[in-house]
Every structure is written in C-alpha cells, then in structure tokens.
Design a protein around this motif. Structure first.
Motif, PDB file in Angstrom:
ATOM      1  N   VAL A 350     -23.159  15.666  -6.602  1.00 38.59           N
ATOM      2  CA  VAL A 350     -24.145  15.648  -5.520  1.00 38.59           C
ATOM      3  C   VAL A 350     -23.797  16.813  -4.602  1.00 38.59           C
ATOM      4  CG1 VAL A 350     -25.154  14.327  -3.630  1.00 38.59           C
ATOM      5  CG2 VAL A 350     -24.370  13.139  -5.694  1.00 38.59           C
ATOM      6  N   ARG A 354     -27.870  19.051   0.331  1.00 44.42           N
ATOM      7  CA  ARG A 354     -29.099  18.948  -0.440  1.00 44.42           C
ATOM      8  C   ARG A 354     -29.587  17.499  -0.458  1.00 44.42           C
ATOM      9  NH1 ARG A 354     -29.338  23.270  -3.998  1.00 44.42           N
ATOM     10  NH2 ARG A 354     -31.534  22.678  -4.312  1.00 44.42           N
ATOM     11  N   THR A 356     -30.830  14.816  -2.856  1.00 47.02           N
ATOM     12  CA  THR A 356     -30.755  14.516  -4.285  1.00 47.02           C
ATOM     13  C   THR A 356     -31.363  13.148  -4.546  1.00 47.02           C
ATOM     14  OG1 THR A 356     -28.720  15.805  -4.473  1.00 47.02           O
ATOM     15  CG2 THR A 356     -29.228  14.291  -6.275  1.00 47.02           C
ATOM     16  N   THR A 518     -26.197  16.318   3.397  1.00 46.43           N
ATOM     17  CA  THR A 518     -26.166  15.699   2.071  1.00 46.43           C
ATOM     18  C   THR A 518     -26.828  14.325   2.112  1.00 46.43           C
ATOM     19  OG1 THR A 518     -24.071  16.813   1.649  1.00 46.43           O
ATOM     20  CG2 THR A 518     -24.677  15.026   0.158  1.00 46.43           C
ATOM     21  N   LEU A 520     -28.420  11.302  -0.651  1.00 51.13           N
ATOM     22  CA  LEU A 520     -28.653  10.793  -2.000  1.00 51.13           C
ATOM     23  C   LEU A 520     -29.593   9.594  -1.898  1.00 51.13           C
ATOM     24  CD1 LEU A 520     -28.007  10.779  -5.066  1.00 51.13           C
ATOM     25  CD2 LEU A 520     -26.074   9.260  -4.534  1.00 51.13           C
ATOM     26  N   THR A 532     -37.409  15.458  -3.214  1.00 55.43           N
ATOM     27  CA  THR A 532     -35.989  15.816  -3.348  1.00 55.43           C
ATOM     28  C   THR A 532     -35.836  17.219  -3.929  1.00 55.43           C
ATOM     29  OG1 THR A 532     -35.861  14.826  -5.559  1.00 55.43           O
ATOM     30  CG2 THR A 532     -35.351  13.397  -3.681  1.00 55.43           C
ATOM     31  N   ASP A 533     -34.667  17.806  -3.705  1.00 53.10           N
ATOM     32  CA  ASP A 533     -34.372  19.121  -4.274  1.00 53.10           C
ATOM     33  C   ASP A 533     -34.053  19.019  -5.765  1.00 53.10           C
ATOM     34  OD1 ASP A 533     -34.552  20.400  -1.714  1.00 53.10           O
ATOM     35  OD2 ASP A 533     -32.585  19.571  -1.245  1.00 53.10           O
ATOM     36  N   ARG A 534     -33.515  17.879  -6.154  1.00 52.24           N
ATOM     37  CA  ARG A 534     -33.077  17.708  -7.544  1.00 52.24           C
ATOM     38  C   ARG A 534     -33.036  16.223  -7.840  1.00 52.24           C
ATOM     39  NH1 ARG A 534     -27.582  17.052  -8.440  1.00 52.24           N
ATOM     40  NH2 ARG A 534     -26.867  17.063 -10.629  1.00 52.24           N
ATOM     41  N   VAL A 535     -33.380  15.857  -9.075  1.00 48.83           N
ATOM     42  CA  VAL A 535     -33.389  14.461  -9.493  1.00 48.83           C
ATOM     43  C   VAL A 535     -32.461  14.304 -10.694  1.00 48.83           C
ATOM     44  CG1 VAL A 535     -34.769  12.520 -10.328  1.00 48.83           C
ATOM     45  CG2 VAL A 535     -35.762  14.134  -8.705  1.00 48.83           C
ATOM     46  N   VAL A 536     -31.683  13.215 -10.672  1.00 46.91           N
ATOM     47  CA  VAL A 536     -30.795  12.874 -11.784  1.00 46.91           C
ATOM     48  C   VAL A 536     -31.244  11.519 -12.333  1.00 46.91           C
ATOM     49  CG1 VAL A 536     -28.429  12.382 -12.494  1.00 46.91           C
ATOM     50  CG2 VAL A 536     -28.866  14.130 -10.767  1.00 46.91           C
ATOM     51  N   GLU A 546     -31.649  15.818 -15.816  1.00 43.94           N
ATOM     52  CA  GLU A 546     -31.682  16.234 -14.426  1.00 43.94           C
ATOM     53  C   GLU A 546     -32.576  17.453 -14.278  1.00 43.94           C
ATOM     54  OE1 GLU A 546     -27.909  17.853 -12.910  1.00 43.94           O
ATOM     55  OE2 GLU A 546     -27.069  17.442 -14.884  1.00 43.94           O
ATOM     56  N   THR A 548     -36.047  18.966 -11.394  1.00 41.40           N
ATOM     57  CA  THR A 548     -36.968  18.546 -10.347  1.00 41.40           C
ATOM     58  C   THR A 548     -37.807  17.388 -10.855  1.00 41.40           C
ATOM     59  OG1 THR A 548     -38.723  20.046 -11.053  1.00 41.40           O
ATOM     60  CG2 THR A 548     -37.078  20.901  -9.473  1.00 41.40           C
TER      61      THR A 548
END
Length: 565
Positions: A350, A354, A356, A518, A520, A532-536, A546, A548
């Motif tokens: 993470v 960002r 996430t 940060t 999550l 979100t900036d990024r997805v997992v 992982e 966008t």
C-alpha cells in the motif's frame, strides 16, 4: 496471578488506613470490654458500700470511657470504609486498564456485561475485605481484653474464652467453605446474565428486524433463571453458615454464664465480679458475631478475587513492542507472505500518500486483513510493516494512532452527533460542531444527516446510535474516522447502507479529504473503487489482480464478478 495475590495487593495498598482503622477499632473494643468490668467495680465499691462519692467518680470514669469508645468507633469505621472504597476503586481501575490495554486479550471468551460485572461487583467484594480484616482485628482485641479480664477474676472463665475462641474460629472457617464455592458460582452466573442482557440490548434493532425478540428474551430468561438459582444456593449457604455460627456462639456464651453463676454461688466470685462476668459474656456476642460476618466476607472476597485475577492474568492477543512509531509517518504498508485464517500467503503493498482500493471475493479475507492491520491479531506467519518497521516491534497504542482501522460495524456512543465525530475534543457549548468536525462531516456527507435532525449536530444519537438509520450511522462513523486524521486510514465498507447518489458523493468527499495521505478502502463498491488511484483484488487469500478500476473491469472476470455482479 492468583486470587490470593489480588487480595494481598488490595489490602497492602491500603495498609496505612487499615492500620489506623484497626488501632482505633481496638481502642473502641477496649472501651466496650471495660464497661462491664467498670460496672462490676461500681457495684462492689460504690453500690454495695453505699459510697456516693465513689459512685460519682466511677460514673465520670464510665462517661469518659463512653466518649472515647464512641469517637474511636466513628473514626475507625470511617478509615475502614475509606480503605474499602479506595481498594475497590483501585481494582476497578486495574480491570479497566487491562480491558483497555492496546494489546487486547481480556475480552476473549467474555461478554462486555461480564467484564462490567467483574469491574463493579467483584471489585466491591474484594474491597470489602479490607473492612472485614479490620473488623476481625477489632474482634480479636475485644476477645483478648475480655479473656484477660476474666482470667483476673477467675482462671476457669478466662481459660474457657482463650481455648474456646480458636475452636469457634476454626469451625466458622470450615462452615465458610461451601459459601465460598457457591459465591463464586453466583458471581459467574450473574456475570453471564449481565452479559446476555447487554448483548440483547445492543442487538435489539436487528432482533426486531428479524422478528427474533421472543427467542432472545427466552435466552435471557434461561440465563436469568440459572443466575437466580445460583444466587439462592449462595444465600442458603450463607444462611446456614450464619445460623450455625450464631448457634455455636450462643452455646459458648451460655457456658460462660453457667460457669460464672456456679462460681458466684460457691463464693469464688463477688457480686460485682459476677455482674462483670455476665456483662463480658454478653459483650463477647459482638466480637464472635463479627467473626461470623468476617468469615462470610472473606469467602465472598476470595471468590471475587479469583475472578478478577483471571481477567488481570489473561495473556495479550498480540505482542507488544516498545519502539516509537517512525516520525514523520510516511504511511507505507507492506505485507509479506501473511497467513491468517483466509489469507494464504498474502503479499501486498500500500504506497504512501495514495488512495488504494481493495476488493475481495471472500469477506473472510477482509476480516483477517483488518485484524492484522489493527493489531487485533498477529499473523500466523509472515510480516506486516509500516514504513519498513514490523508492527510487532511498535508500541500498539502509538501504532493505532498512526494506523486507524475503521470497521463498518464500529460503535456510536450515547451523546450528540458532534461528540461522536470528535469524542476526544471537549464538546462546545450547545453541542455545536467545530470547524474541523464540520469539514469531516461534509466529506462523509453526514452534514445532510445533521440538517435532518431537530437540533443539528447537538442532537443525541442514543445508545449505539439507535436514533439514527443504518445509513446515517455509517456516515457519522466515516466522519469520525476522517476527523481523526491519522497518517494511515483503513476503512471497511463505509457505504453499504446508503443510496447510489449519496455513495458517489461520499466517494468524492473521501478522495478529496484524504488527498496526499495513505488511505486503504476495503470494499466491493464500484463507486468507491472508481475514485481510487489503484485497486487490488484478493482471491483465495492472495493478490489475483491489480490496476485501476476501469482496467480491472475490462480485463478481470473475477473482479467483474466480485464488484459488478
């Protein structure tokens, strides 16, 4: 730690007050025992001799003795009660410190109501041991003075007291054993009933929705009946113990009076000495009854001390380090080969600063991950790091200030909306929210909730937030998490009870409010994942994909199934 340790520490902590109370009480018992002796002297020297002057002198002496014994009892009882209350208060604080310990563990296998019972009733009973021990010292002093006085008047009477009292004490101790066992069972059942009641009240809204009120009431009724049966057994044990001890005491006093009467008849005792002997025999009822009460208090105190010791000796749920949290906190989280419940060797990064998103195909994965990040449990294997430092090396309390895990089922407290959003701040006059709280509520779209309430942010939410709807509670909880402003924020399903339009507004507010810090978000909500900036994606306890939100919708069938189905 054992129950004996708890009792010893409890009494030792009040040693000064116990010593002062015992000394004053002994003075009182000395005065009480001297009264029948002085009355006998008055009979022999003043009444029998018809000497008015001596009668006046001895009456003055009696008056002085009464004043001394009265004030010594008042001051001694005050010291004893203060010691008992202070001791109980210290134990309550010790139990609360253990329950609130950042390492956790005390709540395992125990309902909240049970812990509350331990911190109140059990602490009170252990605190009462201080007063019981002082009362026992008073009784010993009274019996000792009476025995000496009787020995001076008649060796047989003195020996009866000196030899008979230890036997009575030993019998009282044996009779107190069943009471101790049943008192412990009584407190256990009472704690379970209190826990069931608290559980029932906390889940009342859900029970009504399911139509399960009657089943819940029956569950509490069964627990209450078991508690009542245990209480009645303890009461019967106490009544038998008290009754038998009083019968033994009465027989002992009758024996003293009988022997004293026979000695008076054969001329071994004068009239005044007979009066003193009978008076001392009657006085002994008080100390001997005190011993019966002391035995009962000690039996109950030992049982309660054992329950307190169990809570205090409970091992922590997680290891507690002593390192300081890195300053400043960048907020980078890293998990390597983490295994816990549904997590099967999870590797997750993470990045700091960002937003996430974390989607899961199995809700158990989310629960296990939140437990690790919130330090409620440690992984079975693997490591979790904050800015490169393993979490077990950090002080748990400081860590929770740096990494806040906001569960979707967190509790609201009885108070205003503003007080719930910022419970660590002093509530402004009138219950109005301060500027940071207003901003946090706007970001969580809780300002709409405030506008719909009769007194705005000053409106009370009720116990557990029962005056609010599910969606309103969620928004207030999210506002509280945002208002805390931790370097790392982990939120779990913050919008499951709101409509799509409100959810989109909350997503935008969350992104803007937490920009540069940060965050999550553990959720399967498309609206939240889209900002979100990024997805997992976690599947089968590991990272399956992982990217966008838009990329994963196009490329990952598992993601589409978890998020869009």
């Amino acid at each position: 730690m054992s129950g004996r340790d708890v009792l010893v520490r409890s009494v030792r902590g009040q040693a000064r007050r116990c010593a002062a109370g015992a000394a004053l009480g002994c003075v009182h018992q000395l005065g009480e025992a001297l009264v029948p002796v002085l009355v006998g002297v008055v009979v022999d020297q003043a009444v029998a001799g018809r000497d008015g002057g001596r009668l006046t002198v001895w009456l003055v002496v009696l008056a002085v003795v009464y004043v001394c014994l009265s004030w010594s009892f008042r001051l001694g009882a005050k010291a004893g009660e203060r010691a008992a209350e202070e001791s109980a208060h210290t134990l309550r604080l010790a139990v609360l410190r253990r329950v609130l310990d950042a390492r956790g563990g005390a709540e395992e296998g125990r309902l909240p109501g049970e812990l509350a019972n331990v911190a109140t009733e059990d602490a009170k009973r252990v605190g009462a041991v201080a007063m019981a021990l002082m009362s026992g010292a008073w009784a010993v002093a009274g019996i000792t003075v009476s025995a000496v006085a009787l020995l001076v008047m008649s060796v047989p009477l003195g020996l009866i007291v000196l030899l008979g009292t230890p036997v009575l004490l030993w019998l009282g101790h044996l009779l107190g054993k069943p009471l101790e066992r049943r008192s412990e069972a009584e407190q256990d059942r009472a704690a379970q009933a209190a826990g069931a009641a608290a559980d029932l009240v906390a889940g009342l809204r859900v029970l009504k929705g399911l139509g399960a009120q009657q089943a819940a009431v029956e569950r509490y009724r069964r627990a209450s009946r078991v508690s009542l049966a245990a209480t009645l057994r303890a009461a019967r044990a106490q009544s038998w113990q008290t009754g038998l001890v009083l019968a033994l005491t009465g027989g002992f006093i009758a024996l003293i009076a009988l022997v004293g009467g026979r000695l008076a008849l054969d001329g071994s005792l004068s009239l005044g000495q007979l009066v003193s002997a009978v008076g001392l025999a009657l006085f002994l009822l008080g100390p001997l009854e005190t011993f019966a009460w002391v035995n009962a208090e000690l039996a109950q105190g030992r049982a309660s001390a054992g329950r307190i010791a169990q809570v205090l000796a409970t091992g922590p749920a997680v290891a507690g380090g002593d390192e300081q949290v890195p300053s400043p906190v960048r907020g980078e989280l890293r998990l390597r080969d983490v295994r816990l419940d549904a997590l099967a060797g999870l590797d997750l990064d993470v990045p700091a600063g960002r937003l996430t998103g974390l989607a899961v195909t199995d809700p158990a994965c989310a629960e296990a991950l939140l437990s690790c990040l919130g330090r409620e449990r440690d992984p079975e294997s693997g490591s979790v790091e904050l800015d490169g430092v393993p979490l077990p090396r950090l002080d748990p309390a400081q860590l929770r200030g740096a990494v806040l895990v906001a569960a979707h089922d967190a509790a609201l407290f009885d108070g205003s909306v503003a007080a719930n959003v910022a419970p660590w701040e002093e509530e402004p006059a009138g219950g109005a929210a301060d500027a940071p709280t207003v901003r946090a509520m706007a970001a969580a779209h809780a300002d709409e909730v405030v506008r719909s309430l009769p007194h705005g942010a000053a409106t009370g939410v009720g116990e557990g937030g029962r005056y609010l709807s599910g969606g309103q509670r969620q928004r207030v909880l999210l506002a509280r998490a945002l208002r805390a402003g931790p370097p790392v924020l982990v939120v779990h399903d913050p919008t499951t009870a709101v409509d799509a339009v409100t959810e989109a507004a909350i997503a935008a507010g969350l992104r803007d409010f937490r920009r540069g810090r940060t965050t999550l978000v553990v959720t399967n909500s498309p609206a939240l994942l889209a900002v979100t900036d990024r997805v997992v994606l976690l599947d089968a306890g590991r990272v399956a994909a992982e990217g966008t939100h838009a990329d994963l919708v196009r490329t990952s069938p598992a993601y589409r199934s978890a998020v869009l189905a």
